[in-house]
Design a protein around this motif. Structure first.
Motif, PDB file in Angstrom:
ATOM      1  N   LYS A   1       5.551  20.409  10.282  1.00 58.82           N
ATOM      2  CA  LYS A   1       6.253  19.988  11.498  1.00 58.82           C
ATOM      3  C   LYS A   1       7.377  18.995  11.199  1.00 58.82           C
ATOM      4  CE  LYS A   1       5.235  20.537  15.392  1.00 58.82           C
ATOM      5  NZ  LYS A   1       5.753  21.451  16.436  1.00 58.82           N
ATOM      6  N   GLY A   2       7.541  18.617   9.922  1.00 61.70           N
ATOM      7  CA  GLY A   2       8.576  17.661   9.558  1.00 61.70           C
ATOM      8  C   GLY A   2       8.229  16.231   9.906  1.00 61.70           C
ATOM      9  N   MET A   3       6.969  15.947  10.152  1.00 60.00           N
ATOM     10  CA  MET A   3       6.532  14.612  10.535  1.00 60.00           C
ATOM     11  C   MET A   3       6.005  13.815   9.349  1.00 60.00           C
ATOM     12  SD  MET A   3       4.581  15.751  14.053  1.00 60.00           S
ATOM     13  CE  MET A   3       4.054  14.097  14.495  1.00 60.00           C
ATOM     14  N   LEU A   4       5.883  14.480   8.199  1.00 62.62           N
ATOM     15  CA  LEU A   4       5.388  13.831   6.990  1.00 62.62           C
ATOM     16  C   LEU A   4       6.270  14.259   5.822  1.00 62.62           C
ATOM     17  CD1 LEU A   4       2.824  12.037   6.285  1.00 62.62           C
ATOM     18  CD2 LEU A   4       1.848  14.133   5.333  1.00 62.62           C
ATOM     19  N   PRO A   5       6.714  13.310   4.972  1.00 58.59           N
ATOM     20  CA  PRO A   5       7.584  13.668   3.848  1.00 58.59           C
ATOM     21  C   PRO A   5       6.892  14.636   2.877  1.00 58.59           C
ATOM     22  CG  PRO A   5       7.603  11.290   4.223  1.00 58.59           C
ATOM     23  CD  PRO A   5       6.507  11.847   5.083  1.00 58.59           C
ATOM     24  N   ILE A   6       7.631  15.620   2.402  1.00 60.95           N
ATOM     25  CA  ILE A   6       7.077  16.606   1.468  1.00 60.95           C
ATOM     26  C   ILE A   6       6.584  15.953   0.172  1.00 60.95           C
ATOM     27  CG2 ILE A   6       7.588  18.660   0.111  1.00 60.95           C
ATOM     28  CD1 ILE A   6       7.339  19.187   3.074  1.00 60.95           C
ATOM     29  N   PRO A   7       7.323  15.000  -0.439  1.00 63.21           N
ATOM     30  CA  PRO A   7       6.810  14.372  -1.667  1.00 63.21           C
ATOM     31  C   PRO A   7       5.454  13.703  -1.476  1.00 63.21           C
ATOM     32  CG  PRO A   7       9.140  13.906  -1.417  1.00 63.21           C
ATOM     33  CD  PRO A   7       8.696  14.551  -0.139  1.00 63.21           C
ATOM     34  N   LEU A   8       5.258  13.036  -0.338  1.00 64.69           N
ATOM     35  CA  LEU A   8       3.976  12.395  -0.076  1.00 64.69           C
ATOM     36  C   LEU A   8       2.879  13.439   0.087  1.00 64.69           C
ATOM     37  CD1 LEU A   8       2.236   9.933   0.489  1.00 64.69           C
ATOM     38  CD2 LEU A   8       2.981  10.013   2.884  1.00 64.69           C
ATOM     39  N   ALA A   9       3.199  14.530   0.761  1.00 62.48           N
ATOM     40  CA  ALA A   9       2.226  15.603   0.929  1.00 62.48           C
ATOM     41  C   ALA A   9       1.807  16.180  -0.427  1.00 62.48           C
ATOM     42  CB  ALA A   9       2.807  16.709   1.817  1.00 62.48           C
ATOM     43  N   ILE A  10       2.765  16.321  -1.342  1.00 57.74           N
ATOM     44  CA  ILE A  10       2.464  16.845  -2.682  1.00 57.74           C
ATOM     45  C   ILE A  10       1.545  15.885  -3.434  1.00 57.74           C
ATOM     46  CG2 ILE A  10       3.467  17.398  -4.927  1.00 57.74           C
ATOM     47  CD1 ILE A  10       5.922  18.455  -3.443  1.00 57.74           C
ATOM     48  N   ILE A  11       1.798  14.587  -3.331  1.00 59.88           N
ATOM     49  CA  ILE A  11       0.959  13.592  -4.008  1.00 59.88           C
ATOM     50  C   ILE A  11      -0.475  13.654  -3.485  1.00 59.88           C
ATOM     51  CG2 ILE A  11       0.542  11.112  -4.266  1.00 59.88           C
ATOM     52  CD1 ILE A  11       3.547  10.701  -4.336  1.00 59.88           C
ATOM     53  N   ILE A  12      -0.626  13.704  -2.163  1.00 62.75           N
ATOM     54  CA  ILE A  12      -1.961  13.723  -1.556  1.00 62.75           C
ATOM     55  C   ILE A  12      -2.713  14.994  -1.930  1.00 62.75           C
ATOM     56  CG2 ILE A  12      -3.208  13.834   0.630  1.00 62.75           C
ATOM     57  CD1 ILE A  12      -1.030  12.049   1.833  1.00 62.75           C
ATOM     58  N   LEU A  13      -2.064  16.145  -1.771  1.00 58.26           N
ATOM     59  CA  LEU A  13      -2.720  17.413  -2.052  1.00 58.26           C
ATOM     60  C   LEU A  13      -2.974  17.600  -3.544  1.00 58.26           C
ATOM     61  CD1 LEU A  13      -0.768  19.741   0.409  1.00 58.26           C
ATOM     62  CD2 LEU A  13      -3.033  18.724   0.727  1.00 58.26           C
ATOM     63  N   GLY A  14      -2.022  17.169  -4.378  1.00 53.29           N
ATOM     64  CA  GLY A  14      -2.186  17.316  -5.823  1.00 53.29           C
ATOM     65  C   GLY A  14      -3.375  16.541  -6.341  1.00 53.29           C
ATOM     66  N   ARG A  15      -3.554  15.316  -5.850  1.00 56.35           N
ATOM     67  CA  ARG A  15      -4.717  14.516  -6.253  1.00 56.35           C
ATOM     68  C   ARG A  15      -6.018  15.196  -5.855  1.00 56.35           C
ATOM     69  NH1 ARG A  15      -8.047  11.609  -3.233  1.00 56.35           N
ATOM     70  NH2 ARG A  15      -9.203   9.843  -4.129  1.00 56.35           N
ATOM     71  N   ASP A  16      -6.061  15.715  -4.626  1.00 59.79           N
ATOM     72  CA  ASP A  16      -7.284  16.349  -4.151  1.00 59.79           C
ATOM     73  C   ASP A  16      -7.610  17.620  -4.925  1.00 59.79           C
ATOM     74  OD1 ASP A  16      -7.548  14.328  -2.346  1.00 59.79           O
ATOM     75  OD2 ASP A  16      -6.793  15.462  -0.622  1.00 59.79           O
ATOM     76  N   VAL A  17      -6.597  18.389  -5.290  1.00 53.84           N
ATOM     77  CA  VAL A  17      -6.832  19.611  -6.069  1.00 53.84           C
ATOM     78  C   VAL A  17      -7.426  19.264  -7.429  1.00 53.84           C
ATOM     79  CG1 VAL A  17      -5.686  21.495  -7.291  1.00 53.84           C
ATOM     80  CG2 VAL A  17      -5.094  21.016  -4.914  1.00 53.84           C
TER      81      VAL A  17
ATOM     82  N   ASN B   1      -8.296   4.001   0.099  1.00 56.55           N
ATOM     83  CA  ASN B   1      -7.238   5.007   0.186  1.00 56.55           C
ATOM     84  C   ASN B   1      -7.548   6.048   1.259  1.00 56.55           C
ATOM     85  OD1 ASN B   1      -4.868   6.575  -0.889  1.00 56.55           O
ATOM     86  ND2 ASN B   1      -6.495   8.028  -1.343  1.00 56.55           N
ATOM     87  N   THR B   2      -8.807   6.503   1.309  1.00 55.73           N
ATOM     88  CA  THR B   2      -9.194   7.481   2.329  1.00 55.73           C
ATOM     89  C   THR B   2      -8.980   6.922   3.727  1.00 55.73           C
ATOM     90  OG1 THR B   2     -10.831   8.510   0.864  1.00 55.73           O
ATOM     91  CG2 THR B   2     -11.091   8.874   3.227  1.00 55.73           C
ATOM     92  N   ALA B   3      -9.370   5.660   3.925  1.00 62.77           N
ATOM     93  CA  ALA B   3      -9.184   5.026   5.236  1.00 62.77           C
ATOM     94  C   ALA B   3      -7.707   4.916   5.590  1.00 62.77           C
ATOM     95  CB  ALA B   3      -9.844   3.649   5.242  1.00 62.77           C
ATOM     96  N   LEU B   4      -6.876   4.532   4.620  1.00 59.44           N
ATOM     97  CA  LEU B   4      -5.440   4.394   4.870  1.00 59.44           C
ATOM     98  C   LEU B   4      -4.798   5.751   5.133  1.00 59.44           C
ATOM     99  CD1 LEU B   4      -4.392   1.698   2.217  1.00 59.44           C
ATOM    100  CD2 LEU B   4      -4.637   1.408   4.691  1.00 59.44           C
TER     101      LEU B   4
ATOM    102  N   ILE C   1       3.014   2.887   1.231  1.00 59.49           N
ATOM    103  CA  ILE C   1       1.739   2.247   0.873  1.00 59.49           C
ATOM    104  C   ILE C   1       0.697   3.305   0.520  1.00 59.49           C
ATOM    105  CG2 ILE C   1      -0.176   0.860   1.750  1.00 59.49           C
ATOM    106  CD1 ILE C   1       1.857  -0.664   3.451  1.00 59.49           C
ATOM    107  N   VAL C   2       0.585   4.334   1.355  1.00 61.91           N
ATOM    108  CA  VAL C   2      -0.399   5.391   1.120  1.00 61.91           C
ATOM    109  C   VAL C   2      -0.091   6.164  -0.155  1.00 61.91           C
ATOM    110  CG1 VAL C   2      -1.278   7.592   2.008  1.00 61.91           C
ATOM    111  CG2 VAL C   2      -1.069   5.619   3.533  1.00 61.91           C
ATOM    112  N   GLY C   3       1.185   6.388  -0.434  1.00 61.36           N
ATOM    113  CA  GLY C   3       1.551   7.044  -1.684  1.00 61.36           C
ATOM    114  C   GLY C   3       1.055   6.263  -2.893  1.00 61.36           C
ATOM    115  N   GLY C   4       1.199   4.931  -2.839  1.00 60.68           N
ATOM    116  CA  GLY C   4       0.742   4.088  -3.941  1.00 60.68           C
ATOM    117  C   GLY C   4      -0.772   4.079  -4.097  1.00 60.68           C
TER     118      GLY C   4
END
Length: 209
Positions: A95-111, A153-156, A184-187
């Motif tokens: 939806k363009g409400m979250l930056p793509i780089p941040l989404a990649i960081i979050i999803l990449g860590r979880d994978v 991190n999960t809470a943030l 902050i969440v990216g870090g």
């Protein structure tokens, strides 16, 4: 509650508990949550987020109060959080409400953590290591213990996703606060991923009796 199998020496757990059922319900709600965000129905999305938060607290309370904890619960509960986080990350990014780089960081860590969990399950499973026994979570073999930074991190992450989801319903301009929160969440996401790699207490292997 544990019971003993008749043909093996494995300790089996009762996985059909109310806390586990509530956790599964949060997982099943994720597709509806994702659909509501894509469709722009942020009232429904906010309601589902509220349900996820309340049910998360309730199942934890019941598990502690009535001694319904299980090894499967230690797997399902973070899995429900990750299912919720993945759904929110993907749909909000679409939806363009979250930056793509941040989404990649979050999803990449979880994978990466998910792949590690599959390996740990195989490594810790008592022999014989058959496919049926691998997927039988009534046979506990290892317990995941979230690190302190991972909990923070999960809470943030969840707070960021909740604020982002609710933002279209607000009359205030929250663009700048959300951008700061995203940094902050990216870090913390990167920090928590490294924490699992270097922590010796993140996984506890369950000794076979």
């Amino acid at each position: 509650m544990r019971r003993w199998g008749s043909s093996t020496s494995d300790a089996l757990e009762n996985i059909y508990t109310l806390p586990n059922a509530l956790t599964v319900s949060r997982i099943l709600a994720c597709p509806v949550l994702g659909w509501s965000i894509i469709e722009g129905n942020f009232v429904l999305a906010t309601s589902l987020l509220a349900y996820a938060g309340i049910s998360d607290w309730v199942d934890g309370f019941i598990a502690r109060r009535y001694n319904m904890r299980s090894v499967l619960g230690t797997i399902l509960d973070p899995a429900a959080d990750k299912a919720l986080m993945t759904t929110l990350t993907i749909t909000l990014a679409m939806k363009g409400m979250l930056p793509i780089p941040l989404a990649i960081i979050i999803l990449g860590r979880d994978v990466l953590l998910s792949l590690s969990a599959f390996f740990i399950r195989y490594k810790s499973l008592p022999p014989p290591k058959t496919l049926n026994r691998y997927w039988d979570f009534g046979i506990p073999s290892a317990e995941v213990r979230p690190t302190e930074i991972s909990k923070i991190n999960t809470a943030l992450q969840l707070l960021l996703m909740a604020c982002t989801t609710i933002s279209p319903l607000l009359t205030l301009d929250v663009v700048l606060p959300l951008q700061i929160f995203q940094w902050i969440v990216g870090g913390t996401t990167i920090w928590s991923g490294l924490g699992y790699v270097f922590s010796r207490d993140a996984v506890r292997y369950i000794a076979r009796k």
